[in-house]
Design a protein around this motif. Structure first.
Motif, PDB file in Angstrom:
ATOM      1  N   SER A  33       0.876  -1.171   0.000  1.00 28.65           N
ATOM      2  CA  SER A  33       0.000   0.000   0.000  1.00 28.65           C
ATOM      3  C   SER A  33       0.910   1.216   0.000  1.00 28.65           C
ATOM      4  O   SER A  33       1.881   1.264   0.765  1.00 28.65           O
ATOM      5  N   PHE A  35       1.744   5.512  -0.096  1.00 28.94           N
ATOM      6  CA  PHE A  35       1.270   6.832   0.327  1.00 28.94           C
ATOM      7  C   PHE A  35       2.333   7.870  -0.024  1.00 28.94           C
ATOM      8  O   PHE A  35       3.524   7.653   0.237  1.00 28.94           O
ATOM      9  N   LEU A  91       0.453   6.357  21.110  1.00 32.25           N
ATOM     10  CA  LEU A  91      -0.148   7.218  20.104  1.00 32.25           C
ATOM     11  C   LEU A  91       0.793   8.361  19.737  1.00 32.25           C
ATOM     12  O   LEU A  91       1.741   8.662  20.466  1.00 32.25           O
ATOM     13  N   VAL A  95      -3.380  10.029  17.602  1.00 31.18           N
ATOM     14  CA  VAL A  95      -3.825   8.985  16.671  1.00 31.18           C
ATOM     15  C   VAL A  95      -2.848   7.818  16.717  1.00 31.18           C
ATOM     16  O   VAL A  95      -1.728   7.945  17.217  1.00 31.18           O
ATOM     17  N   ASP A  96      -3.278   6.664  16.193  1.00 31.68           N
ATOM     18  CA  ASP A  96      -2.380   5.514  16.183  1.00 31.68           C
ATOM     19  C   ASP A  96      -1.194   5.776  15.256  1.00 31.68           C
ATOM     20  O   ASP A  96      -1.231   6.656  14.390  1.00 31.68           O
ATOM     21  N   VAL A  98       0.272   4.151  12.786  1.00 32.81           N
ATOM     22  CA  VAL A  98       0.114   3.958  11.340  1.00 32.81           C
ATOM     23  C   VAL A  98      -0.588   5.158  10.720  1.00 32.81           C
ATOM     24  O   VAL A  98      -0.181   5.669   9.662  1.00 32.81           O
ATOM     25  N   THR A  99      -1.630   5.637  11.377  1.00 30.07           N
ATOM     26  CA  THR A  99      -2.368   6.801  10.861  1.00 30.07           C
ATOM     27  C   THR A  99      -1.469   8.033  10.810  1.00 30.07           C
ATOM     28  O   THR A  99      -1.456   8.772   9.809  1.00 30.07           O
ATOM     29  N   TYR A 100      -0.709   8.262  11.881  1.00 27.82           N
ATOM     30  CA  TYR A 100       0.182   9.432  11.888  1.00 27.82           C
ATOM     31  C   TYR A 100       1.193   9.343  10.749  1.00 27.82           C
ATOM     32  O   TYR A 100       1.446  10.332  10.039  1.00 27.82           O
ATOM     33  N   THR A 102       1.141   7.502   7.870  1.00 24.68           N
ATOM     34  CA  THR A 102       0.600   7.531   6.505  1.00 24.68           C
ATOM     35  C   THR A 102      -0.027   8.884   6.151  1.00 24.68           C
ATOM     36  O   THR A 102      -0.257   9.173   4.981  1.00 24.68           O
ATOM     37  N   ARG A 103      -0.307   9.694   7.179  1.00 28.61           N
ATOM     38  CA  ARG A 103      -0.848  11.040   6.926  1.00 28.61           C
ATOM     39  C   ARG A 103       0.137  12.110   7.385  1.00 28.61           C
ATOM     40  O   ARG A 103      -0.252  13.198   7.811  1.00 28.61           O
ATOM     41  N   GLN A 288       3.904   0.407   2.448  1.00 34.01           N
ATOM     42  CA  GLN A 288       3.644  -0.599   3.474  1.00 34.01           C
ATOM     43  C   GLN A 288       3.617  -1.955   2.779  1.00 34.01           C
ATOM     44  O   GLN A 288       2.627  -2.342   2.173  1.00 34.01           O
TER      45      GLN A 288
END
Length: 349
Positions: A33, A35, A91, A95-96, A98-100, A102-103, A288
């Protein structure tokens, strides 16, 4: 948790087409995946300075990761809970992880891009070093309280069930059903037993044969009360420190993680300039990988970007063959810039 690859390639038109092709091939084949990883325009400086900074950032990267693992370990040790439960508390910016990641967005307030790369690196280094120093001081204080409390609780010498089955048979002069359990934990227990004085030596010898430790008990009310009060005080101190320390760990894990990802961004920037030259023009991408397709993904990336460094591409291809004595494959050097980001920060038990 996941592993990511942060890669970069030149950002000119032809390589932009390569990126689109890479994205299409890897996603359709379920290799990874992907990003886009946006890094703002940074003050690059001279190439000589970048060479020195590259080494410094490599060391800082390793140090930051080690601090994160220490914080995660401390949290796991405190919570005495499952890995999943601890992971929920790791965190970054609320945020978790992975979220941090990838964004990712560069934090302009913490790390102003008007400053030089060297200055930014120093700011991150000082921040992480201070967290490490504070962690040691806070962890030692809590660990001492915990250890002292456990020391008072662990006056156990045998398993209760085994003791119940055995103690009356160690001498004919043991008073039946006279044992009392004073305390017990996962490592053993502390028990009393009543017997005639003339049987004490025989009882001790038989107890040692059965791996029990016997101590004569002299009742001292003041000493017992003092010990009980000490245990109560330590338990209260531990409870009092638990909440503030756990909050500190959460906050500073977040701060250290954010700093670590910015260090990764700096490394990609520095290495991309050193590899692809000036003016600065590269595209950073976060992948990823599918765990089952790591080699295949490397092969695709190698084929797409081998024109950037033919020697590196050939070396990677040869290393896959696993020729004895050849260690090039272990150096993680590819024709494109690539840094791993491993989010498995909790020690596997």
């Amino acid at each position: 948790m996941a592993e990511f690859w942060l890669i970069s390639a030149p950002g000119d038109k032809s390589n932009q087409q390569q990126w689109e092709r890479m994205n299409t091939v890897t996603t359709k084949a379920n290799l990874s995946s992907n990003f886009k990883f946006t890094i703002p325009d940074l003050k690059v400086g001279t190439l000589d300075a970048l060479v020195s900074l590259s080494d410094e950032l490599g060391k800082l990267d390793t140090f930051a990761e080690s601090v994160l693992k220490k914080i995660a370990h401390s949290m796991s040790d405190m919570m005495e809970d499952s890995e999943d439960k601890v992971q929920e508390n790791l965190l970054a910016n609320g945020v978790d992880l992975v979220t941090y990641l990838t964004r990712f967005q560069w934090d302009m307030a913490k790390y102003p891009i008007q400053q030089s790369l060297h200055t930014l690196s120093e700011v991150m280094s000082k921040q992480i070093s201070q967290i490490d120093t504070d962690l040691k001081a806070r962890s030692v204080a809590y660990s001492n309280i915990k250890a002292n409390l456990q020391g008072l609780e662990r006056k156990a010498v045998a398993n209760y069930v085994m003791w119940q089955k055995t103690y009356e048979s160690l001498s004919d002069l043991v008073v039946p059903r006279s044992t009392k359990k004073l305390m017990e934990d996962s490592e053993g227990g502390l028990f009393t037993v009543t017997l005639f004085k003339k049987a004490v030596d025989e009882f001790k010898a038989k107890a040692r044969e059965n791996k029990f430790v016997v101590r004569e008990f002299n009742f001292n009310e003041k000493e017992l009360q003092s010990e009980k009060e000490e245990m109560t005080r330590l338990a209260a101190d531990k409870k009092q420190q638990y909440g503030p320390l756990l909050r500190w760990l959460k906050v500073n894990f977040s701060e250290a993680f954010i700093a670590w990802i910015h260090v990764k961004a700096l490394r990609v920037s520095v290495e991309s300039v050193l590899r692809y030259g000036l003016p600065v023009n590269f595209q950073a991408v976060l992948l990823q990988p599918n765990k089952k397709s790591l080699k295949r993904l490397r092969g695709v990336l190698n084929a797409l970007y081998k024109h950037l460094d033919g020697v590196a591409a050939a070396s990677v291809a040869d290393a896959v063959v696993d020729i004895p004595g050849l260690s090039i494959g272990n150096q993680d050097y590819y024709s494109y810039v690539c840094f791993k980001i491993d989010l498995n920060l909790i020690d596997q038990k």
